[in-house]
Design a protein around this motif. Structure first.
Motif, PDB file in Angstrom:
ATOM      1  N   SER A 238      77.688  14.379  29.799  1.00 17.88           N
ATOM      2  CA  SER A 238      78.723  13.353  29.689  1.00 17.88           C
ATOM      3  C   SER A 238      80.107  13.964  29.829  1.00 17.88           C
ATOM      4  O   SER A 238      81.030  13.305  30.284  1.00 17.88           O
ATOM      5  N   SER A 239      80.228  15.238  29.482  1.00 22.75           N
ATOM      6  CA  SER A 239      81.509  15.942  29.600  1.00 22.75           C
ATOM      7  C   SER A 239      81.223  17.435  29.693  1.00 22.75           C
ATOM      8  O   SER A 239      80.110  17.878  29.450  1.00 22.75           O
TER       9      SER A 239
ATOM     10  N   THR B 141      76.342  16.422  25.982  1.00 23.45           N
ATOM     11  CA  THR B 141      75.860  15.047  26.021  1.00 23.45           C
ATOM     12  C   THR B 141      76.928  14.135  25.458  1.00 23.45           C
ATOM     13  O   THR B 141      77.967  14.580  24.950  1.00 23.45           O
ATOM     14  N   SER B 142      76.637  12.847  25.485  1.00 18.36           N
ATOM     15  CA  SER B 142      77.596  11.876  24.966  1.00 18.36           C
ATOM     16  C   SER B 142      77.783  12.015  23.460  1.00 18.36           C
ATOM     17  O   SER B 142      78.787  11.597  22.902  1.00 18.36           O
TER      18      SER B 142
END
Length: 581
Positions: A127-128, A152-153
């Motif tokens: 996610s980033s 991950t998120s």
């Protein structure tokens, strides 16, 4: 493949199995005995088929059993397994969990029947991406290892992903694919780590290595005017390490720019004889500096070349000249005073600034000198060429035998009137008019002629009309002929009178017609012969008798009467004709 709905709990599965057993119970022999028959699984299907799951992700698979008639069988306890638990695992109730990228075969078994499906575990999509360090300041030339952590998120780190490293400006900072960043030049740059379409950034500021000291060599130097050089400069940091000059901005100054200048890049140029101190300093701390002393001397001129060297000098027209100066190596020298001298002052003068002016026709020679070097040129002084010849009036007239002067104006190519130029005069018809070398036109005979004047291939023309000489009076050669006595018939009926036509100056005018009138044309009249100049008077009838006055007057070129009238009295005596024999 067929997929059976998954029963949520073991209790529900046992209830379903019990119902299946009751439903499959059939009577055997009589009503007292019952036989329970359990169906065996002959085949198993799994769903989904050939599916994907990300690392740390999960997908539940459903197993379905079938008998030999391909009828679905419920209440079977399947045994699940994974062929590669390092890639994917599966729980007892069929939940497949991704462990690492790769493939594994998921199996389900019961009653010696077996079903399979393939799971592909793909890398987890972040996610980033966290890039570290960020932000960071690096000195030029520094090398730093950067890290990129896909997440991950929920912020959990993802491992095993391939990261692509990029720099927004490699001329400021470059980065390798292992994340090693090198500071190249001062400025701001973004270092990016990318996984697929997800990007993480680190803001990097590159600064110069602080200058600790500056040294310059040589400490002094002598140069000539227009000579240039670049001093050698060494920079050191605060730890006394030599640092590169590449891309560095330094402050350069001269203590006397009239004698020597220095550019922003350190190029020193001699301007004139004298001295100057050249200083180089740090732009961040001017107290960190170094200097050298420069002595400038004039270069010796060995060659002088006057320009231009072709063409003419026009009389009384100034022309500018210059001179190129060179040293012994052929390098041009500027800014020196040139001494100009005329070797033929009666033909040409030359000013201190090199402006030559022809004062008389002839050969001109003059020189340019600097130090012991001298150059001499020679030119011919000529008149300014004729630009225009003008005759006036453009059209005129002259009486036959008389003279008229045409006005001549000669201008040079600058438009100024000039005299003393050679002029050639000509006539288009010398039988009508002539012209002498002074432009005096003489009328020869009535008619028209063109008079031209030419000087140095420039010419003009004027039209001249030659007119007859006007008759002023008509004289009787024999004065007594003012009274004439004749008879009416022959003989004695005619009389010849000699006439003389005269102009206003008393000159004889020839070949002119006369206007003749008779006051009594029935008595007598006259006929004029211009060639013989005789007026023949005669009676007009055998029966004529009486007196008449004959009047004569000259006719001009246009046919109109001209000059004074002359009268002759004629008496006619009737003479009877002799009788017929």
């Amino acid at each position: 493949m067929r997929v059976m709905p998954l029963l949520a709990t073991a209790r529900a599965r046992r209830f379903a199995a019990f119902a299946l057993v009751i439903a499959s119970t059939v009577p055997a022999i009589g009503c007292r005995d019952w036989v329970v028959r359990v169906r065996r699984a002959e085949s198993i299907t799994l769903a989904p088929v050939n599916f994907e799951v990300p690392v740390n992700g999960s997908v539940r698979v459903v197993a379905s059993a079938f008998d030999g008639d391909n009828n679905s069988i419920g209440d079977k306890n399947f045994r699940f397994s994974s062929s590669n638990s390092a890639v994917a695992t599966i729980t007892d109730d069929g939940l497949v969990i991704g462990v690492s990228p790769g493939t594994s075969i998921i199996s389900a078994e019961v009653d010696n029947a077996r079903g399979e499906t393939t799971v592909t575990v793909v890398p987890e999509v972040p996610s980033s991406i966290l890039v570290s360090p960020s932000p960071v300041t690096l000195r030029r030339g520094n090398v730093r290892e950067f890290t990129a952590t896909p997440r991950t998120s929920t912020g959990s780190a993802i491992t095993g992903l391939s990261v692509i490293w990029e720099s927004s400006n490699s001329s400021i900072a470059s980065v390798t694919q292992s994340g090693q960043v090198t500071a190249v030049a001062p400025g701001n740059v973004a270092i990016a780590a990318r996984v697929g379409q997800v990007i993480g950034l680190s803001q990097v500021t590159v600064t110069e290595i602080p200058i600790g000291s500056i040294s310059i060599t040589p400490q002094s130097r002598s140069i000539q005017v227009d000579e240039t050089f670049i001093p050698d400069v060494t920079l050191r940091d605060t730890a006394n390490n030599v640092i590169s000059l590449l891309g560095r901005t330094l402050n350069w100054t001269s203590s006397n720019e009239l004698n020597a200048t220095v550019s922003n890049s350190g190029v020193v140029r001699g301007i004139r004889s004298g001295t100057a101190r050249i200083t180089v300093s740090s732009p961040d701390n001017p107290a960190i500096n170094a200097f050298m002393d420069v002595t400038v001397s004039n270069r010796e001129v060995r060659t002088v070349a006057i320009l231009p060297r072709t063409g003419f000098l026009r009389l009384d027209i100034p022309r500018s000249f210059g001179a190129l100066l060179f040293d012994s190596t052929g390098v041009q020298i500027t800014g020196r005073v040139i001494t100009w001298t005329s070797l033929t002052p009666s033909v040409v003068t030359v000013s201190p600034s090199g402006i030559a002016r022809g004062v008389s026709l002839g050969t001109a020679r003059f020189t340019a000198r600097v130090d012991d070097a001298v150059d001499t040129v020679q030119f011919t002084v000529t008149q300014i060429p004729v630009g225009e010849v003008e005759l006036s009036p453009a059209n005129t007239s002259v009486i036959q035998g008389k003279n008229i002067s045409l006005n001549l104006t000669v201008r040079d190519s600058t438009g100024a009137e000039v005299t003393g130029r050679n002029v050639v005069w000509a006539t288009s018809n010398p039988l009508v008019a002539t012209v002498d070398n002074s432009g005096v036109v003489t009328g020869v005979s009535p008619g028209n002629a063109l008079i031209s004047a030419t000087s140095e291939n420039r010419s003009d023309i004027a039209g001249v009309s030659v007119l007859q000489v006007p008759v002023d009076s008509i004289r009787l050669v024999t004065p007594a002929d003012t009274l004439v006595e004749i008879n009416s018939i022959a003989p004695g009926n005619t009389y010849q009178i000699q006439l003389s036509l005269r102009d206003a100056d008393g000159g004889v005018v020839l070949n002119r017609d006369l206007l003749i009138t008779s006051s009594s044309p029935g008595v007598a009249n006259a006929i004029w012969n211009a060639q013989s100049r005789i007026l023949l008077v005669g009676s007009t009838s055998p029966n004529a008798s009486g007196s008449t006055t004959i009047t004569v007057q000259a006719l001009g070129q246009n046919g109109n009467p001209q000059g004074k009238e002359t009268t002759i009295r004629v008496n006619v005596t009737f003479v009877a004709p002799p009788p017929d024999l």
